[in-house]
Design an enzyme around this catalytic site. Structure first.
Site, short mmCIF file in Angstrom:
data_model
loop_
_atom_site.label_atom_id
_atom_site.label_comp_id
_atom_site.label_asym_id
_atom_site.label_seq_id
_atom_site.Cartn_x
_atom_site.Cartn_y
_atom_site.Cartn_z
N ILE A 68 0.82 -1.01 -0.13
CA ILE A 68 -0.06 -0.13 0.04
C ILE A 68 0.90 1.49 -0.03
O ILE A 68 1.85 1.22 0.73
CB ILE A 68 -0.93 -0.07 1.28
CG1 ILE A 68 -1.99 0.98 1.06
CG2 ILE A 68 -0.33 -0.01 2.60
CD1 ILE A 68 -2.94 1.08 2.28
N SER A 69 0.69 1.94 -0.91
CA SER A 69 1.63 3.45 -1.21
C SER A 69 1.51 4.21 -0.16
O SER A 69 0.91 4.36 0.94
CB SER A 69 1.30 4.01 -2.12
OG SER A 69 1.35 3.32 -3.60
N GLN A 70 2.90 4.81 0.31
CA GLN A 70 3.05 6.14 1.12
C GLN A 70 1.92 7.09 1.02
O GLN A 70 1.51 7.25 -0.08
CB GLN A 70 4.32 6.47 0.88
CG GLN A 70 4.81 7.78 1.79
CD GLN A 70 5.89 8.89 1.16
OE1 GLN A 70 6.22 8.46 -0.28
NE2 GLN A 70 6.60 9.47 1.74
#
Length: 225
Positions: A72-74
């Protein structure tokens, strides 16, 4: 299997303060200015989209593993990509790389309809479950090769690719509506630069934005596995 008690949209939880701090310190302080986007990210419970052992770190300034060797992206990267798209409430959006559905949920808060494609069946199933429990009826999860898009549901006003491509996928450009925008990380497997594609009639323009690092886009118009 993920299991949650959320129904009929996100509700307040003990994560509301970390979420507000994330918006203030990671997004607003670093230049994110779209107030609708900031409000959406202050609302969507990011902790619902990660494994139980990672929930305490859900609002950290870094990506987190979600299984199938994906992340899950920053939060800042999510906000950056969504802001450049200039999302409108009436937009129909395609997302490539669903993961467990966090970015799709934010898109669901901001736009009329979201189609999101995930190549890993187990992640697509998780995303459907979480998004349904959170009440995002306007988000549709498809299991398949996202680099090909979903031409049967095109055109889209906005397209977001949450994986790194060696070049801008032509199939996705073709699925953009006139006046549409496409955001995609382009480069090597190790480092990319966010590219914004604009379509105006027959004219296509591309501008470069932040350096970034995403998992590779695997598929017909991406990298080989």
């Amino acid at each position: 299997m993920f299991a949650f008690l959320f129904t009929n949209g996100p509700k307040p939880s003990d994560a509301s303060q970390p979420r507000a701090r994330m918006v203030k310190e990671q997004l607003r302080a670093r230049g994110i200015r779209d107030e609708r986007l900031l409000a959406a990210m202050a609302k969507v419970p990011r902790e619902a989209f990660v494994a139980a052992e990672d929930r305490a770190a859900a609002y950290g300034d870094f990506p987190l593993p979600i299984g199938a060797r994906q992340t899950i992206s920053q939060p800042f990267m999510v906000a950056t990509m969504l802001e450049v798209l200039e999302l409108r409430s009436e937009d129909r959006v395609l997302e490539v790389g669903t993961g467990t559905g966090y970015e799709a949920a934010v898109l669901g808060e901001l736009t009329a309809e979201v189609w999101t494609v995930e190549r890993h069946a187990e992640l697509a199933d998780k995303a459907r479950e979480i998004l349904a429990q959170l009440g995002y009826a306007n988000v549709h999860v498809v299991h398949g090769d996202g680099s090909r898009g979903v031409p049967e549901h095109a055109p889209f006003n906005k397209i977001l690719v949450a994986a790194a491509a060696p070049k801008v996928p032509e199939a996705l450009v073709q699925q953009l509506a006139d006046g549409g925008r496409l955001a995609v990380p382009v480069g090597s497997r190790d480092e990319q630069q966010l590219q914004l594609v604009r379509k105006a009639g027959d004219q296509i323009t591309v501008t470069s934005h932040e350096l970034c690092r995403f998992v590779p886009l695997i598929g017909e118009a991406g990298w080989q596995a």
